[in-house]
Scaffold this motif. Structure first.
Motif, PDB file in Angstrom:
ATOM      1  N   LEU A 161      -2.239   8.897  -2.750  1.00  0.00           N
ATOM      2  CA  LEU A 161      -3.066   7.684  -2.801  1.00  0.00           C
ATOM      3  C   LEU A 161      -3.799   7.517  -4.133  1.00  0.00           C
ATOM      4  O   LEU A 161      -4.386   6.466  -4.377  1.00  0.00           O
ATOM      5  CB  LEU A 161      -4.081   7.710  -1.665  1.00  0.00           C
ATOM      6  CG  LEU A 161      -3.507   7.363  -0.281  1.00  0.00           C
ATOM      7  CD1 LEU A 161      -4.391   7.916   0.812  1.00  0.00           C
ATOM      8  CD2 LEU A 161      -3.377   5.854  -0.136  1.00  0.00           C
ATOM      9  N   SER A 162      -3.759   8.540  -4.962  1.00  0.00           N
ATOM     10  CA  SER A 162      -4.447   8.466  -6.235  1.00  0.00           C
ATOM     11  C   SER A 162      -3.868   7.338  -7.090  1.00  0.00           C
ATOM     12  O   SER A 162      -2.651   7.153  -7.135  1.00  0.00           O
ATOM     13  CB  SER A 162      -4.311   9.795  -6.982  1.00  0.00           C
ATOM     14  OG  SER A 162      -4.750   9.669  -8.319  1.00  0.00           O
ATOM     15  N   GLY A 208      -2.312  16.480   0.074  1.00  0.00           N
ATOM     16  CA  GLY A 208      -1.100  15.751  -0.294  1.00  0.00           C
ATOM     17  C   GLY A 208      -1.280  14.256  -0.151  1.00  0.00           C
ATOM     18  O   GLY A 208      -0.794  13.477  -0.990  1.00  0.00           O
ATOM     19  N   TYR A 209      -1.963  13.846   0.892  1.00  0.00           N
ATOM     20  CA  TYR A 209      -2.260  12.416   1.055  1.00  0.00           C
ATOM     21  C   TYR A 209      -3.131  11.910  -0.085  1.00  0.00           C
ATOM     22  O   TYR A 209      -2.897  10.812  -0.631  1.00  0.00           O
ATOM     23  CB  TYR A 209      -2.974  12.193   2.393  1.00  0.00           C
ATOM     24  CG  TYR A 209      -2.051  11.927   3.550  1.00  0.00           C
ATOM     25  CD1 TYR A 209      -1.804  10.637   3.981  1.00  0.00           C
ATOM     26  CD2 TYR A 209      -1.416  12.970   4.200  1.00  0.00           C
ATOM     27  CE1 TYR A 209      -0.959  10.398   5.045  1.00  0.00           C
ATOM     28  CE2 TYR A 209      -0.567  12.746   5.270  1.00  0.00           C
ATOM     29  CZ  TYR A 209      -0.339  11.451   5.694  1.00  0.00           C
ATOM     30  OH  TYR A 209       0.523  11.214   6.736  1.00  0.00           O
ATOM     31  N   GLY A 256       0.850  -1.184   0.000  1.00  0.00           N
ATOM     32  CA  GLY A 256       0.000   0.000   0.000  1.00  0.00           C
ATOM     33  C   GLY A 256       0.880   1.227   0.000  1.00  0.00           C
ATOM     34  O   GLY A 256       2.043   1.174  -0.422  1.00  0.00           O
ATOM     35  N   VAL A 257       0.345   2.341   0.471  1.00  0.00           N
ATOM     36  CA  VAL A 257       1.121   3.568   0.633  1.00  0.00           C
ATOM     37  C   VAL A 257       1.540   3.660   2.103  1.00  0.00           C
ATOM     38  O   VAL A 257       0.701   3.528   3.001  1.00  0.00           O
ATOM     39  CB  VAL A 257       0.305   4.804   0.222  1.00  0.00           C
ATOM     40  CG1 VAL A 257       1.065   6.088   0.532  1.00  0.00           C
ATOM     41  CG2 VAL A 257      -0.028   4.736  -1.270  1.00  0.00           C
ATOM     42  N   VAL A 258       2.819   3.861   2.332  1.00  0.00           N
ATOM     43  CA  VAL A 258       3.367   3.861   3.686  1.00  0.00           C
ATOM     44  C   VAL A 258       3.837   5.260   4.057  1.00  0.00           C
ATOM     45  O   VAL A 258       4.616   5.878   3.323  1.00  0.00           O
ATOM     46  CB  VAL A 258       4.555   2.875   3.810  1.00  0.00           C
ATOM     47  CG1 VAL A 258       5.112   2.897   5.228  1.00  0.00           C
ATOM     48  CG2 VAL A 258       4.130   1.471   3.431  1.00  0.00           C
ATOM     49  N   SER A 280       6.424  -1.215  -1.287  1.00  0.00           N
ATOM     50  CA  SER A 280       5.312  -0.264  -1.234  1.00  0.00           C
ATOM     51  C   SER A 280       4.951   0.299  -2.603  1.00  0.00           C
ATOM     52  O   SER A 280       5.801   0.433  -3.482  1.00  0.00           O
ATOM     53  CB  SER A 280       5.658   0.890  -0.296  1.00  0.00           C
ATOM     54  OG  SER A 280       5.934   0.412   0.997  1.00  0.00           O
ATOM     55  N   ARG A 281       3.683   0.658  -2.745  1.00  0.00           N
ATOM     56  CA  ARG A 281       3.230   1.326  -3.960  1.00  0.00           C
ATOM     57  C   ARG A 281       3.559   2.809  -3.943  1.00  0.00           C
ATOM     58  O   ARG A 281       3.515   3.473  -4.968  1.00  0.00           O
ATOM     59  CB  ARG A 281       1.725   1.114  -4.123  1.00  0.00           C
ATOM     60  CG  ARG A 281       1.379  -0.349  -4.395  1.00  0.00           C
ATOM     61  CD  ARG A 281      -0.100  -0.608  -4.474  1.00  0.00           C
ATOM     62  NE  ARG A 281      -0.350  -2.004  -4.789  1.00  0.00           N
ATOM     63  CZ  ARG A 281      -1.530  -2.586  -4.707  1.00  0.00           C
ATOM     64  NH1 ARG A 281      -2.585  -1.867  -4.308  1.00  0.00           N
ATOM     65  NH2 ARG A 281      -1.679  -3.861  -5.007  1.00  0.00           N
ATOM     66  N   GLY A 282       3.855   3.320  -2.793  1.00  0.00           N
ATOM     67  CA  GLY A 282       4.256   4.708  -2.631  1.00  0.00           C
ATOM     68  C   GLY A 282       4.624   4.952  -1.184  1.00  0.00           C
ATOM     69  O   GLY A 282       4.200   4.207  -0.292  1.00  0.00           O
ATOM     70  N   VAL A 283       5.428   5.969  -0.947  1.00  0.00           N
ATOM     71  CA  VAL A 283       5.859   6.318   0.407  1.00  0.00           C
ATOM     72  C   VAL A 283       5.646   7.811   0.607  1.00  0.00           C
ATOM     73  O   VAL A 283       5.895   8.613  -0.304  1.00  0.00           O
ATOM     74  CB  VAL A 283       7.338   5.947   0.635  1.00  0.00           C
ATOM     75  CG1 VAL A 283       7.862   6.540   1.939  1.00  0.00           C
ATOM     76  CG2 VAL A 283       7.508   4.434   0.652  1.00  0.00           C
TER      77      VAL A 283
END
Length: 392
Positions: free
Chosen positions: A388-389, A383-384, A93-95, A160-163
């Protein structure tokens, strides 16, 4: 879009728990958050408005489309983050990396759990053969590895898919180790947890602090990386010019400092260590002091929520001119260089700020304006949402 949020949550005594609870209502303007809650973990009553899901049901919810993404909040405290650390690598996920050095978390989850082979494997994942060799050497000699040389955040980046991090400095540190990682900078938000500031004089009255006493304070857990000994030596010089000045350490003393007498006896009643205080009392101390000190070195890449609140309250702050705090505008705080002369410069800066009230007022006004814009809750939530987009 429904997002499962897995984080420590109030009433857990964790700054990240408070941070997450403050952010949730603002996030709800962008997506539907639900909370991932482990069995038996209590939640503060104000969190009852959010749907909940057990960790064991998370993979099934993602596969079935009941949840679109997972947002993990990860810090370095084993008690609050071990399960999150394991899950974020198994279920990408996004961490949110609240600090980029996770070595203590990994060490507690492996070595302290009697799993030395797992510790070696983590070092190998993070640093290849060099990491594996370093781990085996540490096990053989009993000499622990430097957590800043070996932050062990690389496996999280890989999975992760993003950090999300809170500073450009933290982003650069991560990309130096994993250039292909998707790392987003989202400023740490400003929040007073629903409490209204009361002003310096009223704060001192409520705390029983004399109106005319020059007050300097450091906030948060007292640890060697926050350079308390440097501050104490500098304060000793300040007292030669301001004999009635007092220094407060507002926070819990932990680690190696908890077992020793680290406050020089000659400073006597000039230094007070409060221990852990309630959040409302913490805010009162932040408003009551003339100058706050927020030193940190070495840095694990964390951005201090305490520092952001101090800026938002307009309290003059002295920070270390390195790591994330170096990014603050020069007119909102005083910056102290590391190395030779650090102690002397800190003493001079504190003495100047204590005697120059107009300077304190200007610095405080600049800090308040900066925090209200750069660290606005709505800006952080946006920003979150961007991180997460699905297109990010």
């Amino acid at each position: 879009m429904r997002v499962a949020v897995w984080s420590p949550l109030p009433p857990a005594p964790s700054g990240i728990a408070d941070y997450t609870a403050e952010l949730l209502p603002a996030l709800a303007a962008h997506f539907e958050p639900e909370l991932v809650v482990e069995p038996g973990v209590p939640l503060a009553p104000e969190l009852g408005r959010w749907p909940r899901r057990r960790p064991a049901a998370l993979a099934r919810a993602l596969a079935g489309g009941a949840v679109d993404a997972v947002l993990y909040h990860l810090g370095d405290h084993h008690r609050f983050h071990a399960a999150i650390w394991r899950a974020c690598r198994e279920l990408p996920g996004v961490v949110v990396l609240h600090e980029i050095a996770l070595h203590h978390l990994v060490r507690d989850a492996t070595l302290h759990a009697g799993r030395p082979a797992a510790y070696v494997a983590e070092l190998a994942r993070a640093g290849g053969s060099e990491g594996e060799e370093a781990a085996r050497r540490a096990l053989a000699t009993g000499i622990p590895l430097d957590p800043y040389r070996w932050p062990l955040s690389e496996p999280v980046l890989d999975a992760s898919r993003g950090v999300i991090v809170h500073s450009e400095w933290a982003r650069e540190q991560l990309l130096a180790r994993r250039p292909a990682a998707r790392v987003h900078v989202v400023p740490h938000h400003l929040s007073f947890g629903g409490h209204e500031p009361v002003g310096r004089d009223e704060a001192r009255r409520r705390l029983g602090l004399a109106a005319g006493t020059p007050l300097v304070a450091a906030f948060g857990a007292v640890a060697p990386s926050k350079r308390p000994r440097v501050l104490l030596r500098a304060f000793r010089a300040v007292r030669s010019r301001h004999p009635n000045a007092r220094l407060l350490f507002v926070g819990e003393v932990g680690g190696e400092l908890a077992a020793i007498d680290w406050v020089p006896p000659e400073l006597g009643s000039g230094v007070t260590v409060t221990g852990r205080v309630s959040f409302p009392e913490l805010l009162l101390h932040m408003e009551a002091v003339d100058v706050a000190v927020n030193l940190r070195h070495p840095s694990g890449g964390e951005t201090s929520g305490t520092l952001i609140r101090l800026l938002g309250l307009g309290t003059p702050v002295v920070v270390t001119a390195a790591g994330p705090t170096a990014e603050l505008p020069d007119d909102v705080c005083a910056k102290i260089d590391l190395g030779v002369g650090e102690e002397e410069l800190l003493a001079e800066t504190l003495a100047l700020l204590l005697r120059d009230e107009p300077l304190r007022r200007r610095m405080g006004a600049n800090a308040r304006r900066h925090a209200a814009t750069a660290h606005a809750l709505a800006r952080s939530a946006a920003g979150y949402a961007a991180a997460l987009s699905p297109s990010s």
